[in-house]
Design a protein around this motif. Structure first.
Motif, mmCIF file in Angstrom:
data_model
loop_
_atom_site.group_PDB
_atom_site.id
_atom_site.type_symbol
_atom_site.label_atom_id
_atom_site.label_comp_id
_atom_site.label_asym_id
_atom_site.label_seq_id
_atom_site.Cartn_x
_atom_site.Cartn_y
_atom_site.Cartn_z
ATOM 1 N N THR A 136 0.838 -1.200 0.000
ATOM 2 C CA THR A 136 0.000 0.000 0.000
ATOM 3 C C THR A 136 0.874 1.251 0.000
ATOM 4 O OG1 THR A 136 -1.747 -1.152 1.198
ATOM 5 C CG2 THR A 136 -1.791 1.256 1.259
ATOM 6 N N THR A 137 0.478 2.218 -0.794
ATOM 7 C CA THR A 137 1.178 3.494 -0.886
ATOM 8 C C THR A 137 0.326 4.582 -0.253
ATOM 9 O OG1 THR A 137 2.226 2.835 -2.959
ATOM 10 C CG2 THR A 137 2.219 5.186 -2.438
ATOM 11 N N ASP A 138 0.863 5.275 0.739
ATOM 12 C CA ASP A 138 0.133 6.350 1.409
ATOM 13 C C ASP A 138 0.795 7.682 1.078
ATOM 14 O OD1 ASP A 138 -1.320 8.021 2.990
ATOM 15 O OD2 ASP A 138 -0.718 7.129 4.909
ATOM 16 N N VAL A 139 0.140 8.464 0.204
ATOM 17 C CA VAL A 139 0.677 9.781 -0.153
ATOM 18 C C VAL A 139 -0.133 10.891 0.508
ATOM 19 C CG1 VAL A 139 1.653 9.020 -2.343
ATOM 20 C CG2 VAL A 139 -0.721 9.821 -2.266
ATOM 21 N N GLY A 140 -1.044 10.497 1.414
ATOM 22 C CA GLY A 140 -1.897 11.495 2.036
ATOM 23 C C GLY A 140 -2.962 11.978 1.064
ATOM 24 N N LYS A 141 -3.708 12.973 1.470
ATOM 25 C CA LYS A 141 -4.752 13.535 0.615
ATOM 26 C C LYS A 141 -4.113 14.495 -0.380
ATOM 27 C CE LYS A 141 -9.139 14.041 -0.379
ATOM 28 N NZ LYS A 141 -9.915 12.919 -0.956
ATOM 29 N N VAL A 142 -4.412 14.312 -1.658
ATOM 30 C CA VAL A 142 -3.838 15.187 -2.677
ATOM 31 C C VAL A 142 -4.946 15.829 -3.505
ATOM 32 C CG1 VAL A 142 -1.695 13.870 -2.810
ATOM 33 C CG2 VAL A 142 -3.555 13.331 -4.369
ATOM 34 N N ALA A 143 -4.659 17.024 -4.014
ATOM 35 C CA ALA A 143 -5.643 17.742 -4.819
ATOM 36 C C ALA A 143 -5.781 17.133 -6.203
ATOM 37 C CB ALA A 143 -5.264 19.216 -4.915
ATOM 38 N N ALA A 144 -4.673 16.605 -6.726
ATOM 39 C CA ALA A 144 -4.708 16.001 -8.064
ATOM 40 C C ALA A 144 -3.652 14.917 -8.173
ATOM 41 C CB ALA A 144 -4.483 17.054 -9.143
ATOM 42 N N ALA A 145 -4.021 13.842 -8.839
ATOM 43 C CA ALA A 145 -3.068 12.802 -9.216
ATOM 44 C C ALA A 145 -2.896 12.873 -10.722
ATOM 45 C CB ALA A 145 -3.568 11.422 -8.791
ATOM 46 N N VAL A 146 -1.657 13.052 -11.168
ATOM 47 C CA VAL A 146 -1.357 13.200 -12.589
ATOM 48 C C VAL A 146 -0.631 11.943 -13.055
ATOM 49 C CG1 VAL A 146 -0.202 14.587 -14.341
ATOM 50 C CG2 VAL A 146 -1.154 15.696 -12.302
ATOM 51 N N PHE A 147 -1.148 11.334 -14.109
ATOM 52 C CA PHE A 147 -0.566 10.099 -14.628
ATOM 53 C C PHE A 147 0.008 10.371 -16.016
ATOM 54 C CE2 PHE A 147 -3.556 8.890 -11.407
ATOM 55 C CZ PHE A 147 -2.922 7.842 -10.742
ATOM 56 N N LEU A 148 1.316 10.148 -16.147
ATOM 57 C CA LEU A 148 2.000 10.413 -17.404
ATOM 58 C C LEU A 148 1.926 9.198 -18.321
ATOM 59 C CD1 LEU A 148 5.224 12.276 -16.201
ATOM 60 C CD2 LEU A 148 2.953 13.215 -16.689
ATOM 61 N N CYS A 172 0.380 21.995 -11.744
ATOM 62 C CA CYS A 172 1.155 22.467 -10.590
ATOM 63 C C CYS A 172 1.100 23.982 -10.430
ATOM 64 C CB CYS A 172 2.610 22.007 -10.716
ATOM 65 S SG CYS A 172 2.823 20.227 -10.518
ATOM 66 N N ALA A 173 0.994 24.705 -11.530
ATOM 67 C CA ALA A 173 0.925 26.166 -11.449
ATOM 68 C C ALA A 173 -0.443 26.651 -10.989
ATOM 69 C CB ALA A 173 1.257 26.776 -12.809
ATOM 70 N N THR A 174 -1.470 25.831 -11.180
ATOM 71 C CA THR A 174 -2.832 26.260 -10.862
ATOM 72 C C THR A 174 -3.293 25.777 -9.497
ATOM 73 O OG1 THR A 174 -3.372 26.159 -13.228
ATOM 74 C CG2 THR A 174 -5.217 26.249 -11.688
ATOM 75 N N ILE A 175 -2.914 24.581 -9.122
ATOM 76 C CA ILE A 175 -3.389 23.976 -7.874
ATOM 77 C C ILE A 175 -2.437 24.298 -6.733
ATOM 78 C CG2 ILE A 175 -3.743 21.759 -6.710
ATOM 79 C CD1 ILE A 175 -4.933 20.674 -9.229
ATOM 80 N N ASP A 176 -2.988 24.767 -5.620
ATOM 81 C CA ASP A 176 -2.172 25.085 -4.450
ATOM 82 C C ASP A 176 -1.866 23.849 -3.609
ATOM 83 O OD1 ASP A 176 -2.073 27.789 -5.045
ATOM 84 O OD2 ASP A 176 -3.952 28.207 -3.988
ATOM 85 N N GLY A 177 -2.802 22.906 -3.605
ATOM 86 C CA GLY A 177 -2.639 21.735 -2.752
ATOM 87 C C GLY A 177 -1.680 20.721 -3.325
ATOM 88 N N PRO A 178 -1.471 19.625 -2.603
ATOM 89 C CA PRO A 178 -0.514 18.596 -3.029
ATOM 90 C C PRO A 178 -0.889 17.967 -4.371
ATOM 91 C CG PRO A 178 -1.140 18.290 -0.735
ATOM 92 C CD PRO A 178 -2.070 19.313 -1.287
ATOM 93 N N VAL A 179 0.125 17.717 -5.176
ATOM 94 C CA VAL A 179 -0.033 17.059 -6.472
ATOM 95 C C VAL A 179 0.915 15.866 -6.499
ATOM 96 C CG1 VAL A 179 0.289 17.261 -8.970
ATOM 97 C CG2 VAL A 179 -0.652 19.191 -7.666
ATOM 98 N N VAL A 180 0.388 14.685 -6.827
ATOM 99 C CA VAL A 180 1.239 13.506 -6.960
ATOM 100 C C VAL A 180 1.287 13.092 -8.432
ATOM 101 C CG1 VAL A 180 -0.618 11.836 -6.499
ATOM 102 C CG2 VAL A 180 1.767 11.189 -6.089
ATOM 103 N N VAL A 181 2.464 12.721 -8.890
ATOM 104 C CA VAL A 181 2.676 12.357 -10.292
ATOM 105 C C VAL A 181 3.195 10.929 -10.355
ATOM 106 C CG1 VAL A 181 3.822 12.958 -12.454
ATOM 107 C CG2 VAL A 181 3.302 14.748 -10.776
ATOM 108 N N LYS A 182 2.593 10.138 -11.255
ATOM 109 C CA LYS A 182 3.116 8.782 -11.484
ATOM 110 C C LYS A 182 3.578 8.681 -12.928
ATOM 111 C CE LYS A 182 2.415 3.850 -11.285
ATOM 112 N NZ LYS A 182 1.968 2.741 -10.468
ATOM 113 N N PRO A 183 4.880 8.401 -13.154
ATOM 114 C CA PRO A 183 5.356 8.178 -14.532
ATOM 115 C C PRO A 183 4.775 6.860 -15.067
ATOM 116 C CG PRO A 183 7.175 8.520 -12.984
ATOM 117 C CD PRO A 183 5.956 8.287 -12.166
ATOM 118 N N HIS A 184 4.737 6.747 -16.376
ATOM 119 C CA HIS A 184 4.282 5.489 -16.963
ATOM 120 C C HIS A 184 5.301 4.394 -16.652
ATOM 121 C CE1 HIS A 184 3.090 2.479 -19.928
ATOM 122 N NE2 HIS A 184 1.935 3.096 -19.983
ATOM 123 N N PRO A 185 4.846 3.211 -16.234
ATOM 124 C CA PRO A 185 5.800 2.162 -15.836
ATOM 125 C C PRO A 185 6.729 1.706 -16.952
ATOM 126 C CG PRO A 185 3.543 1.309 -15.957
ATOM 127 C CD PRO A 185 3.450 2.798 -16.041
#
Length: 306
Positions: A136-148, A172-185
């Protein structure tokens, strides 16, 4: 006698190949039982148009994008065992993209159980199109998850409204809250690694994770991607989706065709949609399942022969 010609990769038919996939095996067996003459040929994309004109058969092209009255294009539609079988193309290029989603005409008593079963398999099983970490991965609450996605893949590159960096910078420039990014595997390009490193320095509220896709979706207020299948998986989480490229599942997502679109959409509160109805309409109605008892009959109908 009706004739259907299947055009498949050479590797399936060559010595040591795995042969036809289960979808085609069940389909050809069912069609032959209904008196249809079947031929299987090695797919040659360069000569296919001329080959189609040689006869009056229906031609089924694996992973195709050939628009012709007697051609149907087939491949897995994001989630197995569902397949596109389409006169225009597969996935982002399928004719589903141009169809209206008839939300008000769909019986929720049919859509909800279908949605729950698929959700249980994918979300409950923590599975995806590509292998995911078990832990399990815990990144906390994020405003957006971006998948590349890997734009080195020709199909991805030609369907982008925004490229990955325009998309990520805009988020990232628009959202103030946390943003998590996942690269394509499968993206091993050093330029991707460097691009993410540069942005980690520029955007302190951004983090990068290779965690399980379902953990990241569950943590986010919204999901942003070009047109990855992660958008479908986000629907199974009932999460709002923002697409930055051409897709055939855009009907219950927001779509950004420019950086300005992206910014304006992100500044609005995301709204949830009729995800259960859409999932049934897309997979249960618009796609075919390799385990459908009436698979052959549905294919004949889509070929104008039923």
């Amino acid at each position: 006698m009706t004739q259907i010609v299947f055009h498949v990769p050479r590797s399936w038919l060559s010595f040591g190949g795995k042969g036809l996939q289960p979808f085609y095996l069940r389909l050809t067996d069912g069609l032959q039982a209904r008196g249809v003459r079947i031929e299987v040929e090695v797919l040659d994309r360069d000569t296919l148009p001329a080959r189609v004109e040689e006869d009056d058969a229906i031609h089924v092209v694996h992973h195709g994008r050939f628009a012709h009255p007697r051609v149907r294009n087939a491949d897995v539609a994001y989630i197995y065992p569902f397949w596109n079988f389409d006169a225009q193309g597969i996935r982002a290029f399928s004719s589903i993209a141009q169809k209206a989603f008839p939300q008000d005409d769909i019986d929720p008593e049919i859509a909800r159980p279908f949605f729950r079963r698929l959700r249980q398999r994918m979300v409950g099983g923590r599975t995806s199109r590509y292998a995911q970490p078990d832990e399990t991965t815990d990144v906390g609450k994020v405003a957006a998850a971006v998948f590349l996605q890997s734009e080195g893949h020709r199909v991805v590159g030609e369907t982008c409204y925004l490229d990955r960096w325009e998309m990520l910078d805009g988020v990232c420039a628009t959202i103030d809250g946390p943003v998590v990014v996942k690269p394509h595997p499968r993206d091993l390009d050093p330029a991707t690694v460097q691009g993410l490193r540069d942005r980690l320095e520029s955007y302190p509220h951004m983090s990068v994770s290779d965690g399980n896709i379902h953990d990241l979706i569950a943590s986010a207020d919204r999901v942003v991607t070009i047109n990855s299948a992660v958008g479908i998986e986000a629907y199974l989480h009932r999460k709002p989706v923002l697409l930055c490229g051409q897709s055939d599942f855009h009907h219950v997502a927001d779509v950004a065709r420019s950086v300005e679109d992206l910014t304006q959409t992100l500044m609005r509160a995301p709204r949830k949609r009729a995800y259960d109805k859409f999932i049934w309409w897309y997979f249960g109605d618009q796609c075919l399942s390799s385990v459908d008892a009436d698979l052959a009959d549905r294919v004949l109908a889509r070929c104008g022969l039923g």
